[in-house]
Design an enzyme around this catalytic site. Sequence first.
Site, PDB file in Angstrom:
ATOM      1  N   ARG A  83      24.697  -0.952  26.713  1.00 57.69           N
ATOM      2  CA  ARG A  83      25.936  -0.860  27.502  1.00 57.69           C
ATOM      3  C   ARG A  83      26.666   0.442  27.195  1.00 57.69           C
ATOM      4  O   ARG A  83      27.220   1.082  28.089  1.00 57.69           O
ATOM      5  CB  ARG A  83      26.824  -2.071  27.201  1.00 57.69           C
ATOM      6  CG  ARG A  83      28.048  -2.143  28.092  1.00 57.69           C
ATOM      7  CD  ARG A  83      28.807  -3.424  27.933  1.00 57.69           C
ATOM      8  NE  ARG A  83      29.388  -3.572  26.611  1.00 57.69           N
ATOM      9  CZ  ARG A  83      30.124  -4.609  26.236  1.00 57.69           C
ATOM     10  NH1 ARG A  83      30.339  -5.611  27.075  1.00 57.69           N
ATOM     11  NH2 ARG A  83      30.629  -4.681  25.019  1.00 57.69           N
ATOM     12  N   LYS A 184      33.076   0.286  29.135  1.00 60.45           N
ATOM     13  CA  LYS A 184      34.088   0.041  28.106  1.00 60.45           C
ATOM     14  C   LYS A 184      34.771   1.354  27.723  1.00 60.45           C
ATOM     15  O   LYS A 184      34.785   1.763  26.549  1.00 60.45           O
ATOM     16  CB  LYS A 184      33.421  -0.635  26.905  1.00 60.45           C
ATOM     17  CG  LYS A 184      34.269  -1.779  26.365  1.00 60.45           C
ATOM     18  CD  LYS A 184      33.487  -2.664  25.440  1.00 60.45           C
ATOM     19  CE  LYS A 184      34.381  -3.482  24.543  1.00 60.45           C
ATOM     20  NZ  LYS A 184      35.388  -4.301  25.202  1.00 60.45           N
ATOM     21  N   GLU A 220      39.353 -10.461  35.443  1.00 63.40           N
ATOM     22  CA  GLU A 220      39.193 -10.609  33.999  1.00 63.40           C
ATOM     23  C   GLU A 220      40.484 -11.021  33.355  1.00 63.40           C
ATOM     24  O   GLU A 220      41.571 -10.763  33.867  1.00 63.40           O
ATOM     25  CB  GLU A 220      38.819  -9.247  33.402  1.00 63.40           C
ATOM     26  CG  GLU A 220      37.352  -9.058  33.191  1.00 63.40           C
ATOM     27  CD  GLU A 220      37.062  -7.753  32.477  1.00 63.40           C
ATOM     28  OE1 GLU A 220      36.558  -6.842  33.152  1.00 63.40           O
ATOM     29  OE2 GLU A 220      37.326  -7.652  31.271  1.00 63.40           O
TER      30      GLU A 220
HETATM   31  C1  COI Z   1      35.812  -7.219  22.172  1.00 61.26           C
HETATM   32  O1  COI Z   1      35.808  -8.409  22.487  1.00 61.26           O
HETATM   33  O2  COI Z   1      35.066  -6.745  21.316  1.00 61.26           O
HETATM   34  C2  COI Z   1      36.716  -6.316  22.813  1.00 61.26           C
HETATM   35  O3  COI Z   1      36.326  -5.226  23.059  1.00 61.26           O
HETATM   36  C3  COI Z   1      38.075  -6.700  22.960  1.00 61.26           C
HETATM   37  C4  COI Z   1      38.891  -5.737  22.174  1.00 61.26           C
HETATM   38  C5  COI Z   1      39.539  -4.779  23.086  1.00 61.26           C
HETATM   39  C6  COI Z   1      39.787  -6.377  21.219  1.00 61.26           C
END
Ligand code: COI
Length: 348
Positions: A83, A184, A220
């Site tokens: 990813r 992300k 989401e």
């Molecule tokens: C995760 O669940 O690893 C996330 O990336 C959420 C995070 C922004 C706390």
Amino acid sequence: MTDVNIDWDNLGFDFMPTKGMFLSKWEEKTGWDEGKVVPFGNFEISPAACVLNYGQGIFEGMKALRTKANKLVLFRPLDNGKRLKAGCERLLIPPYDPKKFVDDVKKVVKINEDYIPPYGKGALYIRPVLWGTGPILGVAPAPSYTFIIFVVPVGPYYKEGFNPIKLAITEFHRAAPKGTGGIKTICNYAGSMLPAKKVKEKGYNQELYLDAANGKYIEEVGTANFFCVVNNVLMTPRLTGSILPGNTRASIIDIAKKKLKMKVEERDITIDEVLKASEVFCSGTAAVVTPIGSLLYKGKDHVFNDFKVGSVTQKLYDLLTKIQLQEEEDIFGWVVEVEPDLVVKIQT
Ligand code: COI
């Protein structure tokens, strides 16, 4: 384990420094270097760094767990590596090899072994993050890059733990069609802070986004994917490109189909359908499986399952966490052990 002076019984989801981090750099002439494990600490960066001015950065979220048999295990780490690579391509960042990514993650986990909570007390949250750190003035990809993996011991993301949380539909949108919602990138998260603050001020745990094109379909939860159960069918929004393809999301779909023999639908879900759900929950690396007890929509709190954890949510949580801890057969081949004889040294 040696004593690192952490109150394991009261871990939240808060930053604390740990022993070592992985550091690798990319330059045009050499590509990605081998990288090394260095002491956790600050590093210098140019004020003209692309990431500081134009947000060219991307991260991952993973966890290492200590099993009852004292093994150190990761969950689907190659999928995180893949990813990250897909996100790099979207942001014109030189891609990082997913297999090397897994080896690097193992090294950071091993060097920080003493920071992995005892069995059942939490996890070592792993944060790989890749930035365009070279200086640039016009909007263009950075001339050089930095990849770091650091770790932090954590407890539950929500202070409620595995108990229902309260959500509110936000008037903001998280991501546009054909934008960057499906990767992300750090930028997606900066934009979510105001919507989250607004709902928290009203007493809700987190915001739920509707799609930007129609303002009609569920996208989401602030930092997690969304699921609901309607007439015994498990439903989750289809990956339109503006929704993050969560590894926990994908795992829940497989567990529901193969272990619970449930019908699963990945499709557009309207808010009206959600209001009829018998159970609602969200999923993510940090959130794991978190039940949703109510949802504020058009000024009314709609309560699900009397604000109690539903049976499907409970089963999915149990199966997922047991597979992750090697307490349930891993028919999917998801769990990866950090080799006990792996030797890692800090370099300076
Ligand atoms: C995760 O669940 O690893 C996330 O990336 C959420 C995070 C922004 C706390």
